[in-house]
Design a protein around this motif. Sequence first.
Motif, mmCIF file in Angstrom:
data_model
loop_
_atom_site.group_PDB
_atom_site.id
_atom_site.type_symbol
_atom_site.label_atom_id
_atom_site.label_comp_id
_atom_site.label_asym_id
_atom_site.label_seq_id
_atom_site.Cartn_x
_atom_site.Cartn_y
_atom_site.Cartn_z
ATOM 1 N N GLU A 1 0.828 -1.212 0.000
ATOM 2 C CA GLU A 1 0.000 0.000 0.000
ATOM 3 C C GLU A 1 0.862 1.262 0.000
ATOM 4 O OE1 GLU A 1 -2.612 -0.254 3.347
ATOM 5 O OE2 GLU A 1 -3.677 -1.997 2.535
ATOM 6 N N GLY B 1 2.234 1.800 -3.440
ATOM 7 C CA GLY B 1 1.173 2.307 -4.298
ATOM 8 C C GLY B 1 0.913 3.780 -4.056
ATOM 9 N N SER B 2 0.903 4.189 -2.809
ATOM 10 C CA SER B 2 0.717 5.607 -2.469
ATOM 11 C C SER B 2 1.870 6.453 -2.984
ATOM 12 C CB SER B 2 0.598 5.770 -0.956
ATOM 13 O OG SER B 2 -0.529 5.100 -0.473
ATOM 14 N N GLU C 1 1.423 7.012 -6.650
ATOM 15 C CA GLU C 1 0.373 8.019 -6.873
ATOM 16 C C GLU C 1 0.915 9.421 -6.665
ATOM 17 O OE1 GLU C 1 -2.901 8.128 -7.850
ATOM 18 O OE2 GLU C 1 -2.480 6.083 -8.531
ATOM 19 N N ARG D 1 3.075 10.453 -9.613
ATOM 20 C CA ARG D 1 2.317 10.737 -10.841
ATOM 21 C C ARG D 1 1.782 12.156 -10.866
ATOM 22 N NH1 ARG D 1 -1.556 5.685 -11.466
ATOM 23 N NH2 ARG D 1 0.100 4.251 -10.952
ATOM 24 N N LYS D 2 1.492 12.709 -9.711
ATOM 25 C CA LYS D 2 0.880 14.055 -9.636
ATOM 26 C C LYS D 2 1.854 15.145 -9.929
ATOM 27 C CE LYS D 2 -2.724 12.719 -6.483
ATOM 28 N NZ LYS D 2 -3.361 12.941 -5.231
#
Length: 130
Positions: A119, A122-123, A126, A129-130
């Motif tokens: 997790e 994955g965070s 994310e 990506r921003k």
Amino acid sequence: MTDLSQSLTISSDGLRLQSQRLRHVSENVANADTPGYQRKLLSVKTTAFSLSDTQGPQAGRVILDQTPVQEIYDPAHPLADASGHYRGSNVDLVIEIADARAAQRAYEANLKMFQQAREMSGSLLELLRK
């Protein structure tokens, strides 16, 4: 990112170790009534923790428990000697149940650590990506 992948590797090694441990416990329980059966124990190889080391706990050799086996009196048993005794096994079901619970709890802890590291990675992806 390597720290997260290292934690995934270490927890997966722990999962593998505990599953092997549970397999040996189940073999012991299955053979508890087998005459002459000796309980199997799994040795564990651990390494000193360092940040560069991705090696988790590893299963070592299988060791036979040296606890004396029971001498059971049953003159009708086909393996009984002239005095009516035969060698039982040295498996104690209470000990096996305790070992199974300990392995199960350790497996669950490693699984939780694996899920949390997954997790977190994955965070992180994310956020990148921003």
